[in-house]
Design an enzyme around this catalytic site. Structure first.
Site, short mmCIF file in Angstrom:
data_model
loop_
_atom_site.label_atom_id
_atom_site.label_comp_id
_atom_site.label_asym_id
_atom_site.label_seq_id
_atom_site.Cartn_x
_atom_site.Cartn_y
_atom_site.Cartn_z
N ASP A 21 0.83 -1.21 0.00
CA ASP A 21 0.00 0.00 0.00
C ASP A 21 0.87 1.26 0.00
O ASP A 21 1.97 1.27 0.55
CB ASP A 21 -0.91 -0.01 1.24
CG ASP A 21 -2.02 1.03 1.13
OD1 ASP A 21 -2.34 1.46 0.01
OD2 ASP A 21 -2.55 1.42 2.19
N ASN A 23 1.33 3.30 -2.98
CA ASN A 23 1.85 3.68 -4.31
C ASN A 23 1.38 5.07 -4.73
O ASN A 23 2.15 5.88 -5.24
CB ASN A 23 1.39 2.69 -5.38
CG ASN A 23 2.01 1.32 -5.20
OD1 ASN A 23 2.98 1.16 -4.48
ND2 ASN A 23 1.45 0.32 -5.88
N TRP A 26 2.82 7.92 -2.62
CA TRP A 26 4.25 8.06 -2.94
C TRP A 26 4.42 8.89 -4.22
O TRP A 26 5.25 9.79 -4.28
CB TRP A 26 4.86 6.67 -3.12
CG TRP A 26 6.33 6.68 -3.46
CD1 TRP A 26 7.37 6.73 -2.58
CD2 TRP A 26 6.89 6.66 -4.77
NE1 TRP A 26 8.56 6.74 -3.27
CE2 TRP A 26 8.30 6.69 -4.61
CE3 TRP A 26 6.37 6.60 -6.07
CZ2 TRP A 26 9.18 6.67 -5.69
CZ3 TRP A 26 7.24 6.59 -7.14
CH2 TRP A 26 8.63 6.63 -6.96
N SER A 66 -7.59 -5.29 -4.74
CA SER A 66 -8.70 -5.85 -3.96
C SER A 66 -10.00 -5.74 -4.74
O SER A 66 -10.11 -4.97 -5.70
CB SER A 66 -8.84 -5.10 -2.63
OG SER A 66 -9.34 -3.79 -2.84
N GLU A 68 -12.53 -4.38 -3.68
CA GLU A 68 -12.97 -3.00 -3.45
C GLU A 68 -12.24 -2.01 -4.36
O GLU A 68 -12.80 -1.00 -4.75
CB GLU A 68 -12.77 -2.63 -1.98
CG GLU A 68 -13.68 -3.39 -1.00
CD GLU A 68 -13.32 -4.86 -0.78
OE1 GLU A 68 -12.15 -5.25 -1.04
OE2 GLU A 68 -14.21 -5.63 -0.36
N ASN A 69 -10.98 -2.32 -4.71
CA ASN A 69 -10.22 -1.43 -5.61
C ASN A 69 -10.87 -1.33 -6.99
O ASN A 69 -10.61 -0.39 -7.75
CB ASN A 69 -8.77 -1.92 -5.80
CG ASN A 69 -7.91 -1.78 -4.57
OD1 ASN A 69 -6.99 -2.56 -4.35
ND2 ASN A 69 -8.18 -0.76 -3.74
N ARG A 188 -4.50 -1.65 9.20
CA ARG A 188 -5.73 -2.42 8.99
C ARG A 188 -5.46 -3.49 7.95
O ARG A 188 -4.46 -3.45 7.24
CB ARG A 188 -6.87 -1.50 8.54
CG ARG A 188 -6.58 -0.65 7.31
CD ARG A 188 -7.81 0.18 6.89
NE ARG A 188 -7.49 1.09 5.82
CZ ARG A 188 -7.44 2.43 5.93
NH1 ARG A 188 -7.71 3.02 7.08
NH2 ARG A 188 -7.14 3.18 4.89
N GLU A 201 2.09 -12.91 12.57
CA GLU A 201 2.70 -11.75 13.23
C GLU A 201 2.52 -10.58 12.28
O GLU A 201 2.73 -10.73 11.07
CB GLU A 201 4.20 -12.00 13.47
CG GLU A 201 4.49 -13.19 14.36
CD GLU A 201 4.00 -13.02 15.78
OE1 GLU A 201 3.96 -11.87 16.27
OE2 GLU A 201 3.64 -14.02 16.42
#
Ligand code: IPE
Ligand code: IPE
Ligand code: MG
Length: 238
Positions: A21, A23, A26, A66, A68-69, A188, A201
């Site tokens: 996440d 991009n 940036w 995703s 959603e994307n 998230r 982890e």
């Protein structure tokens, strides 16, 4: 070359999941279009995959798009599809040489047909490699994946066990991620691997994905290596 922080005793995760996440932010910071961020993100991903397999990681799952994307502007989506068109074949040869398979996870029927063909070809070419694999999550959503598995189970008409249910997911046959890395400052999961990451982890980096270096990956692994994974037990039981 900087100092190598991975030492002989460093525990290497078998499976790393990465939420790539940041991009767009940036690129924006550099007054560049979001698509440029995606291109640099794609190149960074290739570098990180090489580093991960060099270190002995067996599975890497990358969240590239995703469900959603898919509601992003069509122009941005077209740019992402173009990146798959340009990079996939070019890169696949390179990872094949390492004996790494490719698996696409998600509802690929939502992608343009020629992109589906490129992905299918890459999967077929590398299907013989089972012990090492890159899973690319495209049009992926964990809830959709779980619902799809539930529907398959219902069709089969038998109760499922946890293992049986896992084998109905896209990641069937693979160990669960040990380490989940998310770049881009957000803390998230954004609907990624909800079932599989039950005991992962979690490492959150403030770096935007295109600037997440090989050294940053090493740092995440060193951090992982220092964790005590109890899986519900006490320290004394371990
Ligand atoms: C992640 O970067 C890549 C995709 C979701 C395709 P973003 O595009 O979400 O970048 P930001 O979060 O807007 O910076
Ligand atoms: C998660 O990033 C999806 C990918 C990296 C592919 P998003 O940028 O879509 O996540 P949200 O919308 O900030 O939660
Ligand atoms: Mg984002």
């Amino acid at each position: 070359m900087g100092r190598n922080i991975i030492k002989a005793g460093t525990k290497i995760p078998k499976h790393i999941a990465i939420i790539m996440d940041g991009n767009g932010r940036w690129a924006k910071k550099r007054f560049m279009p979001r698509g440029y961020g995606h291109k640099m993100g794609m190149e960074r991903m290739i570098g990180l995959l090489e580093r991960a397999f060099d270190l002995g990681v067996s599975y890497v799952t990358v969240y590239a798009l995703s469900t959603e994307n898919l509601s992003r502007p069509q122009e941005e989506l077209n740019g992402l599809y173009d990146l798959i068109r340009t990079y996939f074949d070019k890169y696949m040869g390179k990872i094949c040489e390492r004996g790494v398979g490719l698996r696409v996870i998600g509802d690929t029927s939502l992608l343009p047909e020629d992109v589906q063909t490129i992905l299918k070809n890459s999967e077929e070419k590398t299907a013989k490699y089972q012990d090492k694999c890159v899973n690319v999550a495209l049009c992926y959503g964990a809830r959709a994946e779980i619902v799809r598995a539930v529907n398959t189970a219902v069709q089969q008409g038998e109760k499922v066990t946890e293992e049986g249910f896992s084998s109905l997911l896209y990641t069937a046959g693979q160990p669960d991620p040990d380490l989940l890395i998310r770049t881009g400052k957000e803390i998230r999961l954004s609907n990624f691997l909800l079932w599989q990451c039950a005991y992962a982890e979690m490492y959150f980096s403030k770096k935007m994905f295109p600037e997440f270096s090989d050294k940053n990956l090493d740092e995440a692994i060193v951090w992982y290596s220092s964790r005590t994974r109890r899986f519900g037990k006490t320290d004394e039981q371990l």
